[in-house]
Design a protein around this motif. Structure first.
Motif, PDB file in Angstrom:
ATOM      1  N   GLU A   1     -13.013  -5.197  16.913  1.00  0.00           N
ATOM      2  CA  GLU A   1     -13.536  -5.378  15.563  1.00  0.00           C
ATOM      3  C   GLU A   1     -14.386  -6.632  15.499  1.00  0.00           C
ATOM      4  O   GLU A   1     -14.005  -7.659  15.985  1.00  0.00           O
ATOM      5  CB  GLU A   1     -12.383  -5.502  14.576  1.00  0.00           C
ATOM      6  CG  GLU A   1     -11.722  -4.198  14.251  1.00  0.00           C
ATOM      7  CD  GLU A   1     -12.648  -3.225  13.519  1.00  0.00           C
ATOM      8  OE1 GLU A   1     -13.551  -3.709  12.821  1.00  0.00           O
ATOM      9  OE2 GLU A   1     -12.490  -2.014  13.666  1.00  0.00           O
TER      10      GLU A   1
ATOM     11  N   LEU B   1      -5.716   5.834   6.522  1.00  0.00           N
ATOM     12  CA  LEU B   1      -6.476   4.604   6.276  1.00  0.00           C
ATOM     13  C   LEU B   1      -5.559   3.393   6.274  1.00  0.00           C
ATOM     14  O   LEU B   1      -5.896   2.340   6.825  1.00  0.00           O
ATOM     15  CB  LEU B   1      -7.217   4.700   4.943  1.00  0.00           C
ATOM     16  CG  LEU B   1      -8.531   5.455   4.982  1.00  0.00           C
ATOM     17  CD1 LEU B   1      -9.086   5.636   3.583  1.00  0.00           C
ATOM     18  CD2 LEU B   1      -9.527   4.691   5.833  1.00  0.00           C
ATOM     19  N   THR B   2      -4.370   3.548   5.659  1.00  0.00           N
ATOM     20  CA  THR B   2      -3.423   2.438   5.611  1.00  0.00           C
ATOM     21  C   THR B   2      -3.036   2.005   7.013  1.00  0.00           C
ATOM     22  O   THR B   2      -3.003   0.807   7.319  1.00  0.00           O
ATOM     23  CB  THR B   2      -2.162   2.848   4.835  1.00  0.00           C
ATOM     24  OG1 THR B   2      -2.566   3.412   3.598  1.00  0.00           O
ATOM     25  CG2 THR B   2      -1.269   1.663   4.584  1.00  0.00           C
TER      26      THR B   2
ATOM     27  N   PRO C   1      -5.402  -2.972  13.016  1.00  0.00           N
ATOM     28  CA  PRO C   1      -6.809  -2.898  13.392  1.00  0.00           C
ATOM     29  C   PRO C   1      -6.945  -2.789  14.903  1.00  0.00           C
ATOM     30  O   PRO C   1      -6.298  -3.532  15.631  1.00  0.00           O
ATOM     31  CB  PRO C   1      -7.395  -4.218  12.906  1.00  0.00           C
ATOM     32  CG  PRO C   1      -6.305  -4.960  12.267  1.00  0.00           C
ATOM     33  CD  PRO C   1      -5.021  -4.265  12.463  1.00  0.00           C
ATOM     34  N   TYR C   2      -7.750  -1.802  15.337  1.00  0.00           N
ATOM     35  CA  TYR C   2      -7.899  -1.631  16.781  1.00  0.00           C
ATOM     36  C   TYR C   2      -8.821  -2.700  17.359  1.00  0.00           C
ATOM     37  O   TYR C   2      -9.510  -3.398  16.631  1.00  0.00           O
ATOM     38  CB  TYR C   2      -8.402  -0.234  17.134  1.00  0.00           C
ATOM     39  CG  TYR C   2      -9.487   0.276  16.232  1.00  0.00           C
ATOM     40  CD1 TYR C   2     -10.800  -0.110  16.418  1.00  0.00           C
ATOM     41  CD2 TYR C   2      -9.170   1.130  15.164  1.00  0.00           C
ATOM     42  CE1 TYR C   2     -11.784   0.370  15.589  1.00  0.00           C
ATOM     43  CE2 TYR C   2     -10.149   1.601  14.338  1.00  0.00           C
ATOM     44  CZ  TYR C   2     -11.464   1.217  14.556  1.00  0.00           C
ATOM     45  OH  TYR C   2     -12.445   1.677  13.730  1.00  0.00           O
TER      46      TYR C   2
ATOM     47  N   LEU D   1       0.811  -1.211   0.000  1.00  0.00           N
ATOM     48  CA  LEU D   1       0.000   0.000   0.000  1.00  0.00           C
ATOM     49  C   LEU D   1       0.847   1.265   0.000  1.00  0.00           C
ATOM     50  O   LEU D   1       0.531   2.230  -0.693  1.00  0.00           O
ATOM     51  CB  LEU D   1      -0.933  -0.001   1.216  1.00  0.00           C
ATOM     52  CG  LEU D   1      -2.101  -0.970   1.103  1.00  0.00           C
ATOM     53  CD1 LEU D   1      -2.851  -1.059   2.414  1.00  0.00           C
ATOM     54  CD2 LEU D   1      -3.052  -0.511  -0.005  1.00  0.00           C
TER      55      LEU D   1
ATOM     56  N   ARG E   1      -4.729   2.372   9.730  1.00  0.00           N
ATOM     57  CA  ARG E   1      -5.874   1.745  10.380  1.00  0.00           C
ATOM     58  C   ARG E   1      -6.048   0.303   9.934  1.00  0.00           C
ATOM     59  O   ARG E   1      -6.421  -0.563  10.715  1.00  0.00           O
ATOM     60  CB  ARG E   1      -7.155   2.490  10.009  1.00  0.00           C
ATOM     61  CG  ARG E   1      -7.573   3.439  11.043  1.00  0.00           C
ATOM     62  CD  ARG E   1      -9.043   3.751  10.857  1.00  0.00           C
ATOM     63  NE  ARG E   1      -9.345   4.996  11.520  1.00  0.00           N
ATOM     64  CZ  ARG E   1     -10.550   5.535  11.523  1.00  0.00           C
ATOM     65  NH1 ARG E   1     -11.528   4.942  10.868  1.00  0.00           N
ATOM     66  NH2 ARG E   1     -10.771   6.643  12.153  1.00  0.00           N
ATOM     67  N   ILE E   2      -5.789   0.063   8.641  1.00  0.00           N
ATOM     68  CA  ILE E   2      -5.973  -1.292   8.124  1.00  0.00           C
ATOM     69  C   ILE E   2      -4.864  -2.208   8.629  1.00  0.00           C
ATOM     70  O   ILE E   2      -5.110  -3.361   8.981  1.00  0.00           O
ATOM     71  CB  ILE E   2      -6.001  -1.270   6.584  1.00  0.00           C
ATOM     72  CG1 ILE E   2      -7.278  -0.595   6.122  1.00  0.00           C
ATOM     73  CG2 ILE E   2      -5.926  -2.670   6.004  1.00  0.00           C
ATOM     74  CD1 ILE E   2      -7.275  -0.245   4.680  1.00  0.00           C
TER      75      ILE E   2
ATOM     76  N   LEU F   1      -4.923  11.328   4.022  1.00  0.00           N
ATOM     77  CA  LEU F   1      -6.078  10.442   4.213  1.00  0.00           C
ATOM     78  C   LEU F   1      -5.704   9.003   3.882  1.00  0.00           C
ATOM     79  O   LEU F   1      -6.038   8.066   4.624  1.00  0.00           O
ATOM     80  CB  LEU F   1      -7.241  10.917   3.339  1.00  0.00           C
ATOM     81  CG  LEU F   1      -8.531  10.115   3.426  1.00  0.00           C
ATOM     82  CD1 LEU F   1      -9.046  10.055   4.844  1.00  0.00           C
ATOM     83  CD2 LEU F   1      -9.599  10.720   2.526  1.00  0.00           C
ATOM     84  N   ALA F   2      -4.965   8.824   2.763  1.00  0.00           N
ATOM     85  CA  ALA F   2      -4.571   7.471   2.362  1.00  0.00           C
ATOM     86  C   ALA F   2      -3.674   6.833   3.419  1.00  0.00           C
ATOM     87  O   ALA F   2      -3.844   5.656   3.767  1.00  0.00           O
ATOM     88  CB  ALA F   2      -3.866   7.509   1.012  1.00  0.00           C
TER      89      ALA F   2
END
Lengths: 504, 94
Positions: free
Chosen positions: B94, B83-84, B90-91, B28, B86-87, B79-80
């Motif tokens: 979920e 998001l990266t 992962p907190y 990514l 976060r992916i 922003l990208a």
């Protein structure tokens, strides 16, 4: 004309239509209190400014407004004609309904366990949604290709932010995929803008329409901008990012994405092809877009027929329905307003209302049932009669049955296809309607299958009402199409000027 | 070879390199960098196009466009990247 009419004629409604949602978004971002009220009041106020602008365009014809009195090329010119006003009205109607739905959706705590959303995420809906609305209005009102690039990016950034509100890992992954695809599309478009500016030294769409000459640079710019915008409009085979993003976003967001955001890049493509490029376009290029559109209709419908989740089904239906829009580029001749062109615009508006209604209704179902697996939805139709009434009415529009606006739009496309001798497109349009009936009856059939479980479901009235209102609008578009088509013709003055300038 | 042609060639090369990075890489971070290289290609072309009329002062409009474009690119990259991260991390819950 009396004095009061003269005074209202000078109100810069076009500026307010952008400034008002922008200001409301900033206020919602800062205040964090009574967000629902702020959102609904802002949505009504924005609709009022759009109505004012519609009245101005209806009464006085297309309007141009220089922001801050600077004028092109250094300043920003806003331009409103029949087409842009219709797009603004479409956004306003859907915007109000989505806002009302969102109030119910975010306030209802009964189904909290079903949603992954935290309170912080809910609060972010209103600022992002109002930012998106401001960006959409700005796009529909911009007349120069660089300003249009900026609005495209504003739309992308706020739309991606909205997708992440679902909070799940799947939604975040879908949002990132959407962001990367959309940014690639914007950069392809921007490279086209740079090439056009380097060779012609202008950015205004109308001036470009008068000045552009055939050549390799023009052809490259057109190709880059078209591919970039087709990627953003999810034209087959560039649709890969759409189904995950639209299917995993929260319901009010899915509705806005499928109904409005993809229409924005389509609108821009339509503007460019018919206002800026008419004397440069090679005829084969339009046929290619038509072929891809036809492939989208078939491929999207087949994917919708085999989808397991309700929202995936509706998302693939969007891929299919967007295909119809691209038939316009085959059927209409650039430079003139024709049956196919008007039919395409009417189809876009009708699909926007019907698909927004569909996503809102499907969102209610998911909210109530806690999931959206089609196979497990037996008997839910009796529990949510109003929601399923909306689903049925929206289905009528999506299939293109009378008296919906889509029926009239498809009729106009068929007429144009027969006139221009594209018999294969007639077959595709009719097959698309049959396939749509196939996948939409899957939902209705499953929902009205008698089931043994006697679970009771509840959905707030505002959610059910908003979906139903939009379905009714989509259905009645066919009855009120005459004034809409008259309004659309107000753009002809603009297109006509361009055509006349080419001939001289 | 003219200077302008050089600029056009280099910008198109940068754009293609970036596009390749975006579409061919799986990582990514590399894809996001690819997007930024595509952007640099476009900005270079715009800056070069300011010298449209030789012997005259450069055209300010493309410079305004590049400045705006850089702001947009920075926000989009932020922003990208957010998001990266976060992916990739992962907190809980979920």
């Amino acid at each position: 004309m009396n004095l009061s009419t003269a005074a209202t004629a000078d109100v810069p409604w076009a500026v307010w239509a952008i400034a008002l949602p922008l200001g409301a978004a900033a206020a919602a971002f800062v205040s964090r209190r009574n967000l629902a009220w702020l959102g609904v009041i802002a949505s009504l106020a924005v609709s009022a400014t759009v109505t004012g602008l519609t009245w101005q365009v209806w009464r006085f014809g297309p309007r141009r407004y220089s922001v801050g009195g600077w004028g092109a090329p250094l300043g920003i010119d806003l331009y409103a004609d029949g087409l842009s006003v219709l797009m603004l009205l479409m956004t306003a109607i859907i915007g109000v309904c989505v806002s009302v739905y969102a109030v119910g959706y975010f306030a209802d705590r009964s189904a909290e366990a079903n949603d992954d959303m935290g309170v912080a995420h809910r609060d972010n809906f209103w600022p992002l949604w109002l930012f998106l609305w401001a960006a959409l209005n700005a796009l529909f009102l911009s007349g120069d290709i660089f300003n249009l690039y900026v609005t495209l990016e504003l739309i992308t950034l706020s739309a991606v932010g909205l997708v992440t509100l679902a909070g799940s890992l799947t939604a975040n992954a879908a949002a990132l995929r959407y962001l990367l695809a959309a940014l690639a599309g914007s950069l392809l478009y921007l490279l086209g803008v740079a090439l056009l500016y380097a060779s012609y030294g202008m950015l205004d769409i109308a001036s470009l329409g008068r000045t552009m000459t055939p050549g390799s640079v023009s052809a490259a710019a057109i190709a880059l901008m078209t591919v970039g915008l087709a990627l953003k409009t999810a034209l087959f085979p560039l649709h890969f990012w759409l189904p995950p993003a639209h299917a995993n976003a929260p319901p009010p967001v899915s509705a806005v994405l499928s109904a409005l955001v993809v229409k924005a890049s389509f609108y821009l493509l339509l503007r460019l092809w018919f206002d800026a490029f008419p004397n440069v376009i090679a005829l084969n290029a339009g046929s290619l877009l038509g072929i891809l559109g036809a492939a989208a209709i078939l491929w999207g419908s087949i994917q919708a027929l085999v989808a397991r989740r309700l929202k995936t089904l509706v998302a693939y239906s969007t891929v299919a329905q967007l295909g119809y829009l691209f038939l316009v580029f085959t059927l209409a001749t650039p430079g003139e307003t024709s049956t196919a062109w008007s039919g395409g615009v009417l189809f876009a508006i009708s699909h926007a209302c019907a698909k927004a209604s569909m996503f809102l209704a499907v969102g209610s179902i998911q909210h109530a049932a806690g999931h959206d697996r089609i196979a497990d939805l037996d008997g839910i139709g009796r529990q949510l009669p109003l929601t399923f009434f909306a689903v049925a009415l929206a289905s009528v529009s999506l299939m293109g049955l009378p008296p919906s606006g889509a029926f009239l739009a498809k009729w106009m496309l068929l007429e144009a296809a027969l006139e221009t001798g594209h018999v294969w497109l007639v077959v595709v349009i009719l097959a698309g309607g049959l396939l749509a009936a196939g996948y939409l009856f899957r939902i209705l059939g499953q929902a009205f299958t008698p089931s043994a479980t006697a679970a009771t479901f509840f959905v707030p009235r505002s959610m059910e009402g908003a979906a139903l209102a939009l379905a009714l609008v989509a259905l009645s578009l066919g009855l009120f199409s005459a004034p809409l088509l008259d309004l659309l013709r107000l753009g002809e003055i603009h297109v006509g000027n361009t055509a006349a300038a080419i001939m001289s | 070879m003219q200077v302008a042609t050089w600029y056009i060639t280099i910008s198109i090369c940068l754009f293609i390199v970036g596009l390749f990075g975006l579409t061919a890489c799986r990582d990514l971070l590399r894809r996001i960098i690819g997007l930024n290289i595509m952007g640099s290609g476009v900005f270079l072309l715009l800056v070069a196009s300011a010298d449209r009329l030789p012997g005259r002062a450069p055209d300010p409009v493309p410079h305004a466009m590049v400045l705006t474009g850089i702001v947009v690119a920075v926000s989009a990259t932020a922003l990208a990247l957010a998001l990266t991260s976060r992916i990739s991390r992962p907190y809980d819950g979920e």
